[in-house]
Design a protein around this motif. Structure first.
Motif, PDB file in Angstrom:
ATOM      1  N   VAL A  55       0.885  -1.077  -0.128  1.00 21.34           N
ATOM      2  CA  VAL A  55      -0.101  -0.072  -0.019  1.00 21.34           C
ATOM      3  C   VAL A  55       0.887   1.011  -0.007  1.00 21.34           C
ATOM      4  CG1 VAL A  55      -1.780   1.262   1.327  1.00 21.34           C
ATOM      5  CG2 VAL A  55      -1.693  -1.254   1.243  1.00 21.34           C
ATOM      6  N   ALA A  65      -7.279   1.572   2.678  1.00 19.54           N
ATOM      7  CA  ALA A  65      -6.676   0.594   1.798  1.00 19.54           C
ATOM      8  C   ALA A  65      -7.475  -0.850   2.023  1.00 19.54           C
ATOM      9  CB  ALA A  65      -5.374   0.283   2.447  1.00 19.54           C
ATOM     10  N   ILE A 124      -3.442   5.113  -2.266  1.00 18.69           N
ATOM     11  CA  ILE A 124      -4.422   5.848  -1.608  1.00 18.69           C
ATOM     12  C   ILE A 124      -4.162   7.345  -2.081  1.00 18.69           C
ATOM     13  CG2 ILE A 124      -4.838   6.621   0.742  1.00 18.69           C
ATOM     14  CD1 ILE A 124      -3.932   4.146   1.947  1.00 18.69           C
TER      15      ILE A 124
END
Length: 99
Positions: free
Chosen positions: A31, A63, A80
């Protein structure tokens, strides 16, 4: 020996902050969020890593929700975005739209 500018060198890229998360099946997903996105979200001058630490719970919630909505065959890193943080801010941490 001094360093010199290299002709034709690419411009510096934006700083991305990466961390691993794990699915219920045990698969690891990377992420990431750009430093400028975190600084847009929170202007406190603690630095990018400090902002990541401060908002990690929210970022992990975003996430997780994005991962649940995305194509299961997409194995790439999960980004993100500024829009994700904006949606989370306006919906008290619940992301309800897709990127």
């Amino acid at each position: 020996m001094p360093l010199n500018t290299k002709n034709g060198a690419t411009a510096p890229k934006e700083l991305g902050l990466f961390w691993p998360m794990q699915t219920l099946e045990g698969k690891t997903i990377d992420v990431y969020v750009y430093a400028s996105t975190l600084q847009w979200f929170d202007a406190d001058p603690v630095g990018s890593v400090g902002l990541l630490k401060r908002h990690r719970a929210l970022l992990e919630t975003i996430a997780s929700e994005k991962f649940d909505r995305r194509n299961p065959t997409d194995a790439g890193p999960l980004h993100i975005s500024e829009e994700d943080l904006h949606r989370a801010r306006t919906t008290d941490g619940v992301v309800d739209d897709d990127e």
